[in-house]
Design a protein around this motif. Structure first.
Motif, short mmCIF file in Angstrom:
data_model
loop_
_atom_site.label_atom_id
_atom_site.label_comp_id
_atom_site.label_asym_id
_atom_site.label_seq_id
_atom_site.Cartn_x
_atom_site.Cartn_y
_atom_site.Cartn_z
N GLN A 54 0.82 -1.20 0.00
CA GLN A 54 0.00 0.00 0.00
C GLN A 54 0.86 1.26 0.00
O GLN A 54 0.52 2.25 -0.65
CB GLN A 54 -0.94 0.01 1.21
N ARG A 55 1.97 1.21 0.70
CA ARG A 55 2.87 2.37 0.74
C ARG A 55 3.42 2.67 -0.65
O ARG A 55 3.51 3.84 -1.06
CB ARG A 55 4.00 2.11 1.73
N ILE A 56 3.79 1.62 -1.38
CA ILE A 56 4.31 1.83 -2.73
C ILE A 56 3.22 2.38 -3.65
O ILE A 56 3.45 3.32 -4.42
CB ILE A 56 4.88 0.51 -3.29
N LEU A 57 2.03 1.79 -3.58
CA LEU A 57 0.93 2.28 -4.42
C LEU A 57 0.61 3.73 -4.11
O LEU A 57 0.39 4.55 -5.03
CB LEU A 57 -0.30 1.41 -4.22
N ASP A 58 0.59 4.09 -2.84
CA ASP A 58 0.32 5.48 -2.47
C ASP A 58 1.40 6.40 -3.03
O ASP A 58 1.10 7.52 -3.51
CB ASP A 58 0.26 5.62 -0.95
N ALA A 59 2.66 5.93 -2.98
CA ALA A 59 3.75 6.75 -3.49
C ALA A 59 3.64 6.94 -5.00
O ALA A 59 3.90 8.04 -5.52
CB ALA A 59 5.09 6.10 -3.14
N VAL A 60 3.25 5.90 -5.71
CA VAL A 60 3.08 6.02 -7.16
C VAL A 60 2.01 7.07 -7.48
O VAL A 60 2.21 7.95 -8.33
CB VAL A 60 2.71 4.65 -7.78
N HIS A 61 0.88 6.97 -6.82
CA HIS A 61 -0.19 7.95 -7.06
C HIS A 61 0.28 9.36 -6.74
O HIS A 61 0.01 10.31 -7.49
CB HIS A 61 -1.41 7.59 -6.21
N ARG A 62 0.98 9.51 -5.62
CA ARG A 62 1.45 10.85 -5.23
C ARG A 62 2.43 11.42 -6.24
O ARG A 62 2.32 12.60 -6.64
CB ARG A 62 2.13 10.75 -3.85
N ILE A 63 3.37 10.61 -6.69
CA ILE A 63 4.42 11.09 -7.58
C ILE A 63 3.86 11.48 -8.94
O ILE A 63 4.17 12.55 -9.47
CB ILE A 63 5.53 10.03 -7.71
N VAL A 64 3.04 10.63 -9.54
CA VAL A 64 2.57 10.94 -10.89
C VAL A 64 1.65 12.16 -10.87
O VAL A 64 1.67 12.99 -11.79
CB VAL A 64 1.89 9.73 -11.56
N ARG A 65 0.86 12.32 -9.82
CA ARG A 65 0.00 13.50 -9.73
C ARG A 65 0.82 14.75 -9.47
O ARG A 65 0.51 15.83 -10.02
CB ARG A 65 -1.04 13.30 -8.63
N ALA A 66 1.87 14.62 -8.65
CA ALA A 66 2.71 15.78 -8.37
C ALA A 66 3.47 16.25 -9.60
O ALA A 66 3.61 17.46 -9.84
CB ALA A 66 3.69 15.44 -7.24
N GLU A 67 3.96 15.30 -10.41
CA GLU A 67 4.66 15.69 -11.64
C GLU A 67 3.71 16.38 -12.60
O GLU A 67 4.08 17.35 -13.27
CB GLU A 67 5.30 14.47 -12.30
#
Length: 415
Positions: A274-287
């Motif tokens: 879940q931590r990895i999935l959350d990080a993926v969502h955060r990173i792509v939206r932030a970029e």
């Protein structure tokens, strides 16, 4: 038990392997393969049901009272162009669900799994004096999609054919042929695949100021995603994040309107996942936000495999039988691997213990030590490589023998 003297293989099985290898089929498109499987099972005397979970086939061999063992093989291939140079290499193509035409190859070894289980079915049917009970032979579609096992379960696999006392199966791997490897407990990782579509604003290549460039967005995201495992996951956790596909545009002088990446995550722990999935969502939206994208990126899950957990007791019983057959030196514990499989769904859905092992499929002459420290493991083509192909004459006899040995171990002869 099977014995070393029983490793001779009917040449018809070799011919069948070459035929299936030449004619691979994608997940849920295994119509030709399923038809061949059904015909072979009927010829062996099994009760056969087709169309289970789409293109799945189930054969049942009954031999009096006793336990029930489910033996599973997967049948589907990969969208990949084969580069083995074999005289029976695939030149097949297929149409994907989105209408694309792609090359197809058995680069994961599912054709070997299918033929091994057909060979085992024939052997079990031919000699019923050495086992008793019921063998349920499951030929599963769409393992590569992470959907075939669940489709068969949803189609009433266990309601229609009974709940087994054990789930047995194998996966060919780039270990020396003649070796078998199995790990108790969590053995194969959970897997999540995602498609991310970055939405920008297209423009002429000479006027980048008029664009919101999705190529730059996607490129920045790919680089940032490489930090997730190294900076956000505990060093003691087993986890992998791979960006396996990136696509944008069709011309050098046009800034496209969108770019797409596809990525895969492997993990064992639910919290880490879940931590990895959350990080993926955060990173792509932030970029996307940093680039001033007109819309948030679209994030679509495409495949999911749960962790595969071997029952320590069931695996030990099976591997002990293999050790008596092949010798203890040929049985290894590979540790927990980052590969993924959907066979575990059959176990969790039925409540039966799982005994799933790796079948060595490479020419032993390529190895020096022949164990898990062997440097050849880094150079021998592995599953999903366009150059991957099991050593047919050395692998097929052991694969058939392993399934026969496992079945007889769990379905012992009465008395």
């Amino acid at each position: 038990m099977a014995g070393p003297g029983e490793l001779a293989i009917d040449p018809a099985l070799t011919d069948l392997y070459k035929d299936l290898h030449r004619h691979p089929e994608l997940g849920f498109q295994e119509h030709r393969t399923a038809s061949i499987v059904a015909d072979r099972l009927r010829a062996a005397g099994a009760e056969v049901t087709t169309g289970v979970g789409g293109t799945g086939v189930v054969g049942v061999l009954k031999n009096g009272d006793g336990p029930t063992a489910l033996l599973r093989a997967d049948m589907d291939a990969l969208p990949l162009r084969e580069q083995t140079g074999l005289d029976y290499a695939s030149t097949a193509t297929a149409t994907t669900a989105d209408g694309a035409t792609v090359p197809v190859a058995h680069a994961c070894g599912h054709d070997m799994h299918t033929v091994c289980l057909l060979g085992a079915a024939t052997a079990l049917a031919a000699d019923r004096s050495r086992w008793s009970g019921t063998a349920v032979l499951v030929f599963q579609p769409a393992e590569e999609l992470g959907a075939g096992a669940q489709a068969m379960v949803d189609d009433g696999l266990f309601d229609r054919f009974g709940r087994p006392d054990v789930i047995l199966g194998q996966h060919v791997a780039p270990l020396p042929a003649g070796k078998i490897a199995g790990h108790p407990g969590p053995a194969y990782a959970a897997s999540d695949s995602l498609r991310v579509r970055f939405i920008g604003r297209g423009a002429h290549g000479s006027m980048p100021e008029a664009s919101v460039d999705p190529v730059v967005m996607a490129s920045a995201a790919v680089m940032r995603l490489q930090t997730v495992i190294s900076r956000e996951v505990p060093s003691t956790a087993v986890a992998v994040l791979t960006v396996g596909s990136i696509h944008a545009g069709d011309a050098a002088n046009v800034i496209p309107g969108h770019a797409e990446i596809q990525l895969n995550i492997r993990s064992y722990d639910a919290a880490v996942r879940q931590r990895i999935l959350d990080a993926v969502h955060r990173i792509v939206r932030a970029e996307a936000a940093a680039a001033g994208a007109p819309e948030d990126p679209e994030i679509t899950p495409t495949e999911r495999f749960p962790v595969v957990t071997n029952s320590p007791e069931a695996l030990r019983r099976t591997l002990d039988a293999f050790a008596l057959w092949l010798g203890r030196d040929n049985i290894m514990d590979p540790g927990a691997g980052a590969g993924s499989e959907d066979v575990g769904i059959l176990a969790t859905s039925s409540g039966a213990p799982l005994s799933f092992w790796l079948l060595g499929g490479a020419d032993p002459a390529l190895f020096t030590t022949g164990d898990l420290s062997d440097p050849a493991l880094l150079s021998v083509p592995s599953n999903h490589s366009p150059k991957y192909a099991p050593d047919l004459p050395k692998t097929l006899p052991v694969g058939v023998g392993a399934l026969v040995t496992a079945a007889r171990t769990w379905l012992p002869a009465a008395g």
